[in-house]
Design a protein around this motif. Structure first.
Motif, mmCIF file in Angstrom:
data_model
loop_
_atom_site.group_PDB
_atom_site.id
_atom_site.type_symbol
_atom_site.label_atom_id
_atom_site.label_comp_id
_atom_site.label_asym_id
_atom_site.label_seq_id
_atom_site.Cartn_x
_atom_site.Cartn_y
_atom_site.Cartn_z
ATOM 1 N N THR A 59 59.788 74.919 -19.031
ATOM 2 C CA THR A 59 60.513 74.811 -17.765
ATOM 3 C C THR A 59 59.767 74.015 -16.708
ATOM 4 N N HIS A 60 58.627 73.445 -17.104
ATOM 5 C CA HIS A 60 57.782 72.694 -16.177
ATOM 6 C C HIS A 60 57.468 73.550 -14.947
ATOM 7 N N ALA A 61 56.951 74.731 -15.211
ATOM 8 C CA ALA A 61 56.597 75.687 -14.159
ATOM 9 C C ALA A 61 55.506 75.110 -13.265
ATOM 10 N N ASP A 77 50.126 76.187 -10.758
ATOM 11 C CA ASP A 77 49.313 77.393 -10.575
ATOM 12 C C ASP A 77 49.646 78.470 -11.608
ATOM 13 N N LYS A 78 50.890 78.545 -12.048
ATOM 14 C CA LYS A 78 51.265 79.526 -13.075
ATOM 15 C C LYS A 78 50.667 79.141 -14.432
ATOM 16 N N VAL A 79 50.709 77.861 -14.757
ATOM 17 C CA VAL A 79 50.120 77.385 -16.007
ATOM 18 C C VAL A 79 48.609 77.606 -15.964
ATOM 19 N N LEU A 80 47.986 77.299 -14.823
ATOM 20 C CA LEU A 80 46.542 77.482 -14.680
ATOM 21 C C LEU A 80 46.139 78.943 -14.826
ATOM 22 N N ALA A 81 46.957 79.848 -14.314
ATOM 23 C CA ALA A 81 46.639 81.270 -14.427
ATOM 24 C C ALA A 81 46.590 81.707 -15.890
ATOM 25 N N VAL A 82 47.541 81.242 -16.686
ATOM 26 C CA VAL A 82 47.547 81.593 -18.107
ATOM 27 C C VAL A 82 46.381 80.915 -18.819
ATOM 28 N N MET A 131 46.162 89.414 -28.343
ATOM 29 C CA MET A 131 46.137 89.066 -26.916
ATOM 30 C C MET A 131 46.149 87.550 -26.723
ATOM 31 N N ILE A 132 45.475 86.822 -27.610
ATOM 32 C CA ILE A 132 45.510 85.360 -27.525
ATOM 33 C C ILE A 132 46.935 84.868 -27.795
ATOM 34 N N ILE A 133 47.593 85.471 -28.768
ATOM 35 C CA ILE A 133 48.989 85.123 -29.057
ATOM 36 C C ILE A 133 49.866 85.446 -27.846
ATOM 37 N N ASP A 134 49.606 86.559 -27.177
ATOM 38 C CA ASP A 134 50.358 86.894 -25.956
ATOM 39 C C ASP A 134 50.190 85.804 -24.904
ATOM 40 N N CYS A 135 48.976 85.268 -24.763
ATOM 41 C CA CYS A 135 48.753 84.163 -23.815
ATOM 42 C C CYS A 135 49.597 82.952 -24.189
ATOM 43 N N LEU A 136 49.642 82.634 -25.476
ATOM 44 C CA LEU A 136 50.452 81.496 -25.917
ATOM 45 C C LEU A 136 51.928 81.752 -25.639
ATOM 46 N N ASN A 137 52.358 82.976 -25.869
ATOM 47 C CA ASN A 137 53.758 83.298 -25.606
ATOM 48 C C ASN A 137 54.070 83.290 -24.116
ATOM 49 N N ASP A 138 53.079 83.587 -23.274
ATOM 50 C CA ASP A 138 53.262 83.467 -21.820
ATOM 51 C C ASP A 138 53.295 82.007 -21.399
ATOM 52 N N LEU A 139 52.502 81.187 -22.078
ATOM 53 C CA LEU A 139 52.404 79.768 -21.736
ATOM 54 C C LEU A 139 53.649 78.993 -22.147
ATOM 55 N N HIS A 140 54.235 79.329 -23.271
ATOM 56 C CA HIS A 140 55.349 78.564 -23.827
ATOM 57 C C HIS A 140 56.518 78.393 -22.857
ATOM 58 N N ALA A 194 38.529 72.018 -21.310
ATOM 59 C CA ALA A 194 38.892 70.661 -20.883
ATOM 60 C C ALA A 194 40.344 70.598 -20.417
ATOM 61 N N LEU A 195 41.238 71.257 -21.145
ATOM 62 C CA LEU A 195 42.644 71.250 -20.744
ATOM 63 C C LEU A 195 42.835 71.943 -19.400
ATOM 64 N N LYS A 196 42.166 73.073 -19.224
ATOM 65 C CA LYS A 196 42.266 73.783 -17.943
ATOM 66 C C LYS A 196 41.710 72.916 -16.817
ATOM 67 N N SER A 197 40.592 72.251 -17.070
ATOM 68 C CA SER A 197 39.990 71.387 -16.056
ATOM 69 C C SER A 197 40.901 70.217 -15.701
ATOM 70 N N ASP A 198 41.534 69.620 -16.719
ATOM 71 C CA ASP A 198 42.471 68.522 -16.458
ATOM 72 C C ASP A 198 43.600 68.979 -15.549
ATOM 73 N N ILE A 199 44.134 70.162 -15.822
ATOM 74 C CA ILE A 199 45.228 70.687 -15.001
ATOM 75 C C ILE A 199 44.728 70.939 -13.578
ATOM 76 N N GLN A 200 43.543 71.528 -13.449
ATOM 77 C CA GLN A 200 42.972 71.802 -12.124
ATOM 78 C C GLN A 200 42.751 70.521 -11.327
ATOM 79 N N ASN A 201 42.395 69.450 -12.014
ATOM 80 C CA ASN A 201 42.103 68.181 -11.345
ATOM 81 C C ASN A 201 43.344 67.326 -11.138
ATOM 82 N N GLY A 202 44.510 67.887 -11.434
ATOM 83 C CA GLY A 202 45.752 67.184 -11.189
ATOM 84 C C GLY A 202 46.062 66.068 -12.161
#
Length: 148
Positions: free
Chosen positions: A37-39, A42-47, A23-32, A90-98
């Motif tokens: 594509t510089h999605a 909010d889509k990156v944050l969801a993953v 399942m963790i690998i699935d998350c990475l494959n969803d993130l890639h 930390a990475l998720k927080s950085d993304i959330q904080n713009g």
């Protein structure tokens, strides 16, 4: 095609933990593809949120299983989990904080961590999970430098 493929050598001898790793690998494959594509953020944050939540569940289960199996270095392994969770948080927080986060660096960091951790650190407890009376084939150093 997935960026990271599950292989039999990643198995730790526990169906539940193997399913978690998948399942963790699935998350990475969803993130890639999102990062390529510089999605939208909010889509990156969801993953990332899904990854963060799931690693907490996985780490807790893995740590309990290691203790139950008598793995002698479970505390050092837990310390690695704590550090890895801090990276994801930390990475998720950085993304959330713009904050600007190099998406490819982020993905590479998480992918390296996952593959290195499963194929390196997690493999150390496999003998204990599959046969608690078994001894590891090779000696390795604990995080404190002492032999097992």
């Amino acid at each position: 095609m997935n960026f990271v493929e599950w292989t039999a050598e990643m198995s730790v001898g526990s169906d539940a933990l193997d399913d978690h790793h998948k399942m963790i690998i699935d998350c990475l494959n969803d993130l890639h593809p999102l990062l390529e594509t510089h999605a939208p953020e909010d889509k990156v944050l969801a993953v990332m949120a899904k990854l963060e939540d799931f690693v907490l569940v996985h780490f807790s289960q893995e740590e309990q299983d290691m203790k139950r199996a008598g793995y002698p270095d479970w505390q050092a392994h837990k310390a690695l989990h704590d550090s890895m969770y801090d990276v994801v948080f930390a990475l998720k927080s950085d993304i959330q904080n713009g904050e600007n986060v190099d998406a490819q660096r982020l993905f590479q960091l998480i992918q390296d961590w996952l593959v290195t951790h499963i194929l390196g650190e997690d493999r150390k407890y496999v003998p204990y999970m599959t046969d608690p009376a078994a001894k590891p084939v090779a000696q390795w150093k604990r995080s404190n430098g002492r032999d097992c």
